[in-house]
Design a protein around this motif. Structure first.
Motif, short mmCIF file in Angstrom:
data_model
loop_
_atom_site.label_atom_id
_atom_site.label_comp_id
_atom_site.label_asym_id
_atom_site.label_seq_id
_atom_site.Cartn_x
_atom_site.Cartn_y
_atom_site.Cartn_z
N ILE A 224 0.84 -1.20 0.00
CA ILE A 224 0.00 0.00 0.00
C ILE A 224 0.87 1.25 0.00
O ILE A 224 0.62 2.22 -0.73
CB ILE A 224 -0.94 0.00 1.22
N HIS A 225 1.92 1.21 0.80
CA HIS A 225 2.81 2.37 0.95
C HIS A 225 3.56 2.68 -0.35
O HIS A 225 4.01 3.82 -0.55
CB HIS A 225 3.79 2.12 2.08
N GLN A 226 3.72 1.67 -1.22
CA GLN A 226 4.38 1.91 -2.50
C GLN A 226 3.57 2.88 -3.37
O GLN A 226 4.13 3.62 -4.17
CB GLN A 226 4.54 0.59 -3.26
N LYS A 227 2.24 2.87 -3.18
CA LYS A 227 1.36 3.69 -4.00
C LYS A 227 0.86 4.94 -3.27
O LYS A 227 0.71 5.99 -3.89
CB LYS A 227 0.15 2.86 -4.44
N LEU A 228 0.58 4.80 -1.98
CA LEU A 228 0.01 5.90 -1.22
C LEU A 228 0.74 6.07 0.10
O LEU A 228 1.03 5.08 0.79
CB LEU A 228 -1.48 5.63 -0.93
N ASN A 229 1.03 7.29 0.45
CA ASN A 229 1.75 7.57 1.69
C ASN A 229 0.77 7.63 2.87
O ASN A 229 0.53 8.69 3.44
CB ASN A 229 2.54 8.87 1.56
N LEU A 230 0.23 6.49 3.21
CA LEU A 230 -0.71 6.40 4.32
C LEU A 230 0.00 5.95 5.58
O LEU A 230 1.00 5.23 5.52
CB LEU A 230 -1.83 5.40 3.98
N PRO A 231 -0.49 6.35 6.73
CA PRO A 231 0.14 5.92 7.99
C PRO A 231 -0.06 4.42 8.22
O PRO A 231 -1.12 3.86 7.89
CB PRO A 231 -0.59 6.75 9.05
N GLU A 232 0.95 3.77 8.76
CA GLU A 232 0.86 2.32 9.00
C GLU A 232 -0.30 1.99 9.93
O GLU A 232 -1.02 1.02 9.72
CB GLU A 232 2.17 1.81 9.59
N HIS A 233 -0.44 2.83 10.96
CA HIS A 233 -1.57 2.69 11.88
C HIS A 233 -2.38 3.98 11.82
O HIS A 233 -1.82 5.07 11.89
CB HIS A 233 -1.07 2.43 13.31
N PRO A 234 -3.68 3.93 11.56
CA PRO A 234 -4.54 2.74 11.65
C PRO A 234 -4.81 2.03 10.33
O PRO A 234 -5.78 1.27 10.24
CB PRO A 234 -5.83 3.34 12.20
N SER A 235 -3.97 2.26 9.29
CA SER A 235 -4.27 1.67 7.98
C SER A 235 -4.38 0.15 8.05
O SER A 235 -5.31 -0.45 7.49
CB SER A 235 -3.19 2.06 6.97
N ILE A 236 -3.44 -0.49 8.76
CA ILE A 236 -3.47 -1.95 8.86
C ILE A 236 -4.74 -2.41 9.57
O ILE A 236 -5.41 -3.35 9.13
CB ILE A 236 -2.22 -2.46 9.59
N GLU A 237 -5.08 -1.73 10.65
CA GLU A 237 -6.27 -2.12 11.41
C GLU A 237 -7.55 -1.96 10.58
O GLU A 237 -8.45 -2.80 10.64
CB GLU A 237 -6.36 -1.30 12.69
N ILE A 238 -7.61 -0.88 9.79
CA ILE A 238 -8.79 -0.66 8.95
C ILE A 238 -8.88 -1.74 7.88
O ILE A 238 -9.96 -2.29 7.61
CB ILE A 238 -8.75 0.74 8.30
#
Length: 340
Positions: A224-238
């Motif tokens: 996911i991080h390769q495409k979008l600079n999203l935070p690890e948490h809560p991205s994984i939990e979501i």
């Protein structure tokens, strides 16, 4: 105190001041309420967009775009083949593929396990070349489509949960058609699926795993991080909450903890590139370090990319695979002779 010339107090002025204060206070309170409501609306909208973005990602991951078949073994490499069908081991669906018999009599079969977003042809490897290579080594070859790559009745990708059952069906098909030696040759998620299937089957004699991708929270976020600079948490939990809704599979249903610590009873040849952006190569090193079978080995290729190692180092790739298969064959023949 304000007074008139006669000294009487100015009652009207005092009444006006006291009347304005409640009006101003009421307006201020209303403004605060509107402001809070506006801010909360923005917060909830942004939160909705954030969750919806993860939902879209989960949906895309669960429904990869797969190209239709463009050729067949006869057209591509002059190999005679049979159209085959077989059931997933759990009876959940029917799988379709090709069976390419060896030119001479052979009880050795290689089952190809293609990767995510591809079908049995997996053109970027290219799979036909490797199938032809296995055919020249006198192996029967099985090439089939996982459910997410099916030409008809396509289903969602589950990171190996359903796919492992489908691969076990292919292994059973090989065994039922006379295979005494079964090799699984997997790529990317197809390699991770092979390891999941290997937790339960006793019918596999060896595996060749190229660019192993094992779906777990870390690798999911890495991609996911390769495409979008999203935070690890809560991205994984979501994502862990959304995946079961969209494809019926929770990350907890994928046995990645067992795979990551398993010492498999059969030899495994891990192949991985240091420039793999989808499945970092340390995972292959970790998996290989767990193996105690004397024939198990790993080849970490400097500068190579995900599933492109054969393209980038064709001669070395085939030489190493051929050597590994020869060692496996010799070991199995030795064991068979000593049992008599």
């Amino acid at each position: 105190m304000n007074t008139t010339r006669s000294g009487a107090p100015l009652q009207g002025v005092r009444d006006t001041d006291s009347g304005q204060q409640p009006v101003l206070s009421t307006r201020l309170i209303r403004f605060k309420h509107v402001l809070i409501a506006f801010i909360m609306s923005i917060v909830f909208f942004l939160l909705f967009c954030f969750i919806a973005l993860h939902g879209f990602i989960a949906w895309v991951l669960s429904n990869p775009t797969v190209a239709p078949l463009y050729s067949n073994p006869l057209l591509a490499k002059g190999m005679k083949y049979e159209d085959i069908s077989f059931g997933a081991i759990d009876g959940s669906r029917t799988m379709y593929g090709w069976y390419i018999p060896a030119e001479g009599s052979s009880n050795k079969t290689i089952v190809f396990s293609h990767g995510y977003g591809a079908n049995r042809e997996e053109s970027w490897i290219p799979m036909y070349d490797l199938a032809h290579f296995a055919h020249r080594l006198n192996f029967n070859v099985i090439m089939f489509d996982y459910g997410f790559a099916a030409q008809d009745s396509k289903e969602v990708a589950t990171g190996g949960k359903k796919e492992a059952q489908q691969l076990l069906g292919a292994i059973q098909y090989a065994k039922q058609h006379g295979a005494k030696q079964i090799i699984v040759w997997g790529f990317s998620m197809g390699a991770g699926t092979a390891l999941q299937a290997g937790l339960t089957t006793k019918d596999v004699d060896a595996m060749i795993l190229d660019s192993t991708f094992l779906l777990e929270p870390d690798t999911l976020y890495h991609n996911i991080h390769q495409k979008l600079n999203l935070p690890e948490h809560p991205s994984i939990e979501i994502m862990e909450l959304l995946l079961p809704v969209l494809n019926g599979t929770s990350l907890r249903q994928i046995p990645y903890p067992e795979v990551k610590k398993k010492d498999y009873p059969f030899p495994i040849f891990f192949i991985h590139g240091t420039e793999d952006a989808k499945a970092p190569y340390p995972i292959a090193e970790k998996l290989a370090a767990n193996q105690t079978n004397p024939l198990s080995e790993h080849w970490i290729v400097q500068g190579s990319h995900h599933e492109l190692i054969f393209r980038e180092h064709s001669k070395e790739y085939l030489r190493r695979v051929s050597t590994f298969l020869s060692q496996v064959n010799a070991s199995l023949n030795s064991s068979s002779q000593s049992s008599y």
